[in-house]
Design a protein around this motif. Structure first.
Motif, PDB file in Angstrom:
ATOM      1  N   MET A  18      -5.947   7.480  -9.949  1.00 47.36           N
ATOM      2  CA  MET A  18      -4.641   7.247 -10.567  1.00 47.36           C
ATOM      3  C   MET A  18      -3.728   8.096  -9.548  1.00 47.36           C
ATOM      4  N   GLY A  19      -3.919   9.211  -9.464  1.00 40.69           N
ATOM      5  CA  GLY A  19      -2.894  10.175  -8.403  1.00 40.69           C
ATOM      6  C   GLY A  19      -2.803   9.333  -7.311  1.00 40.69           C
ATOM      7  N   SER A  20      -4.097   9.029  -6.572  1.00 39.75           N
ATOM      8  CA  SER A  20      -3.874   8.408  -5.131  1.00 39.75           C
ATOM      9  C   SER A  20      -3.212   7.127  -5.188  1.00 39.75           C
ATOM     10  N   ALA A  21      -3.416   6.208  -6.325  1.00 40.64           N
ATOM     11  CA  ALA A  21      -2.773   4.776  -6.457  1.00 40.64           C
ATOM     12  C   ALA A  21      -1.408   5.007  -6.468  1.00 40.64           C
ATOM     13  N   LYS A  22      -0.740   6.057  -7.205  1.00 43.97           N
ATOM     14  CA  LYS A  22       0.657   6.257  -7.060  1.00 43.97           C
ATOM     15  C   LYS A  22       1.315   6.354  -5.648  1.00 43.97           C
ATOM     16  N   ALA A  23       0.468   7.035  -4.895  1.00 45.11           N
ATOM     17  CA  ALA A  23       0.988   7.305  -3.527  1.00 45.11           C
ATOM     18  C   ALA A  23       0.590   6.235  -2.538  1.00 45.11           C
ATOM     19  N   ALA A  24      -0.025   4.971  -2.984  1.00 47.07           N
ATOM     20  CA  ALA A  24      -0.603   4.201  -2.291  1.00 47.07           C
ATOM     21  C   ALA A  24       0.715   3.089  -1.548  1.00 47.07           C
ATOM     22  N   PRO A  25       0.512   2.901  -0.410  1.00 43.56           N
ATOM     23  CA  PRO A  25       1.554   2.183   0.402  1.00 43.56           C
ATOM     24  C   PRO A  25       1.691   0.476  -0.154  1.00 43.56           C
ATOM     25  N   GLY A  26       2.799   0.025  -0.013  1.00 44.77           N
ATOM     26  CA  GLY A  26       3.302  -1.329  -0.230  1.00 44.77           C
ATOM     27  C   GLY A  26       2.200  -2.466   0.329  1.00 44.77           C
ATOM     28  N   TYR A  27       2.129  -3.553  -0.258  1.00 44.75           N
ATOM     29  CA  TYR A  27       1.454  -4.785   0.245  1.00 44.75           C
ATOM     30  C   TYR A  27       1.542  -4.757   1.776  1.00 44.75           C
ATOM     31  N   GLU A  28       2.774  -4.556   2.377  1.00 41.50           N
ATOM     32  CA  GLU A  28       2.809  -5.021   3.902  1.00 41.50           C
ATOM     33  C   GLU A  28       2.455  -3.772   4.705  1.00 41.50           C
ATOM     34  N   GLN A  29       2.588  -2.637   4.185  1.00 42.64           N
ATOM     35  CA  GLN A  29       2.156  -1.356   4.989  1.00 42.64           C
ATOM     36  C   GLN A  29       0.608  -1.214   5.038  1.00 42.64           C
ATOM     37  N   LEU A  30       0.294  -1.685   3.832  1.00 46.67           N
ATOM     38  CA  LEU A  30      -1.474  -2.093   3.423  1.00 46.67           C
ATOM     39  C   LEU A  30      -2.081  -2.592   4.556  1.00 46.67           C
ATOM     40  N   LEU A  31      -1.428  -4.023   4.635  1.00 45.64           N
ATOM     41  CA  LEU A  31      -1.899  -4.862   5.704  1.00 45.64           C
ATOM     42  C   LEU A  31      -1.696  -4.435   7.013  1.00 45.64           C
ATOM     43  N   ARG A  32      -0.729  -3.367   7.395  1.00 48.04           N
ATOM     44  CA  ARG A  32      -0.676  -3.068   8.768  1.00 48.04           C
ATOM     45  C   ARG A  32      -1.668  -1.783   8.996  1.00 48.04           C
ATOM     46  N   LEU A  33      -2.168  -1.181   8.023  1.00 56.16           N
ATOM     47  CA  LEU A  33      -3.266  -0.264   7.868  1.00 56.16           C
ATOM     48  C   LEU A  33      -4.604  -0.922   8.015  1.00 56.16           C
ATOM     49  N   LEU A  34      -4.660  -2.182   7.617  1.00 60.50           N
ATOM     50  CA  LEU A  34      -6.174  -2.598   7.876  1.00 60.50           C
ATOM     51  C   LEU A  34      -6.299  -3.125   9.275  1.00 60.50           C
ATOM     52  N   SER A  56       9.589  -6.085  -1.201  1.00 56.62           N
ATOM     53  CA  SER A  56      10.352  -5.461  -2.185  1.00 56.62           C
ATOM     54  C   SER A  56       9.802  -4.457  -2.870  1.00 56.62           C
ATOM     55  N   ALA A  57      10.694  -3.471  -3.519  1.00 58.56           N
ATOM     56  CA  ALA A  57      10.290  -2.452  -4.494  1.00 58.56           C
ATOM     57  C   ALA A  57       9.322  -2.911  -5.498  1.00 58.56           C
ATOM     58  N   ALA A  58       9.726  -4.118  -5.987  1.00 55.86           N
ATOM     59  CA  ALA A  58       8.726  -4.739  -7.113  1.00 55.86           C
ATOM     60  C   ALA A  58       7.411  -5.101  -6.375  1.00 55.86           C
ATOM     61  N   GLY A  59       7.480  -5.627  -5.410  1.00 54.82           N
ATOM     62  CA  GLY A  59       6.228  -6.146  -4.664  1.00 54.82           C
ATOM     63  C   GLY A  59       5.351  -4.746  -4.363  1.00 54.82           C
ATOM     64  N   ALA A  60       5.970  -3.795  -4.009  1.00 54.22           N
ATOM     65  CA  ALA A  60       5.321  -2.396  -3.763  1.00 54.22           C
ATOM     66  C   ALA A  60       4.601  -1.967  -4.985  1.00 54.22           C
ATOM     67  N   GLU A  61       5.185  -1.972  -6.039  1.00 48.59           N
ATOM     68  CA  GLU A  61       4.613  -1.603  -7.404  1.00 48.59           C
ATOM     69  C   GLU A  61       3.483  -2.630  -7.773  1.00 48.59           C
ATOM     70  N   ARG A  62       3.684  -4.075  -7.453  1.00 46.94           N
ATOM     71  CA  ARG A  62       2.602  -5.023  -7.590  1.00 46.94           C
ATOM     72  C   ARG A  62       1.217  -4.465  -6.993  1.00 46.94           C
ATOM     73  N   CYS A  63       1.443  -3.967  -5.611  1.00 46.81           N
ATOM     74  CA  CYS A  63       0.315  -3.576  -5.112  1.00 46.81           C
ATOM     75  C   CYS A  63      -0.340  -2.336  -5.721  1.00 46.81           C
ATOM     76  N   LYS A  64       0.260  -1.514  -6.217  1.00 49.02           N
ATOM     77  CA  LYS A  64      -0.410  -0.399  -6.906  1.00 49.02           C
ATOM     78  C   LYS A  64      -0.766  -0.962  -8.331  1.00 49.02           C
ATOM     79  N   GLU A  65      -0.381  -1.921  -8.931  1.00 52.39           N
ATOM     80  CA  GLU A  65      -0.693  -2.335 -10.072  1.00 52.39           C
ATOM     81  C   GLU A  65      -2.205  -3.216  -9.860  1.00 52.39           C
TER      82      GLU A  65
END
Length: 113
Positions: A97-113, A65-74
């Motif tokens: 801070m600038g790069s964290a704003k552009a960070a992927p959400g959790y699901e995409q982060l896991l795919r990138l790992l 979710s969008a909230a989940g993506a925000e949770r990843c950034k936080e």
């Protein structure tokens, strides 16, 4: 295999490398870059990733979710504050801070790992 100062290119253990570096430097401050500094930053980076993944997977909105993506950034910001902030000046913090704003959400982060 000979030690790091013996001219051999054989693999050494990290312990042997650090012992050689400490003996070579004596009481001098660690240069940057050095094996010890490299390992220190590697350990910090792994701790940062561990804290992000723990935080995001500990519950809350679905990761998709969008909230989940925000949770990843936080989570990234909290992990940054816990691990890196004390070693960074204003510029490095601002860049994070600038790069964290552009960070992927959790699901995409896991795919990138």
């Amino acid at each position: 295999a000979r030690g790091a100062g013996g001219g051999s290119h054989d693999a050494l253990s990290l312990s042997a490398l650090l012992s050689w570096e400490a003996a070579a430097l004596g009481d001098a401050d660690l240069p940057d870059p050095s094996a010890a500094m490299g390992l220190t930053w590697l350990a910090r980076s792994l701790r940062f990733l561990q804290l992000v993944l723990q935080d995001v997977s500990s519950g809350g909105p679905p990761a998709t979710s969008a909230a989940g993506a925000e949770r990843c950034k936080e989570a990234m910001w909290r992990a940054y504050e816990a691990v890196f902030a004390r070693y960074h000046g204003w510029l490095a913090r601002s860049m994070f801070m600038g790069s964290a704003k552009a960070a992927p959400g959790y699901e995409q982060l896991l795919r990138l790992l």
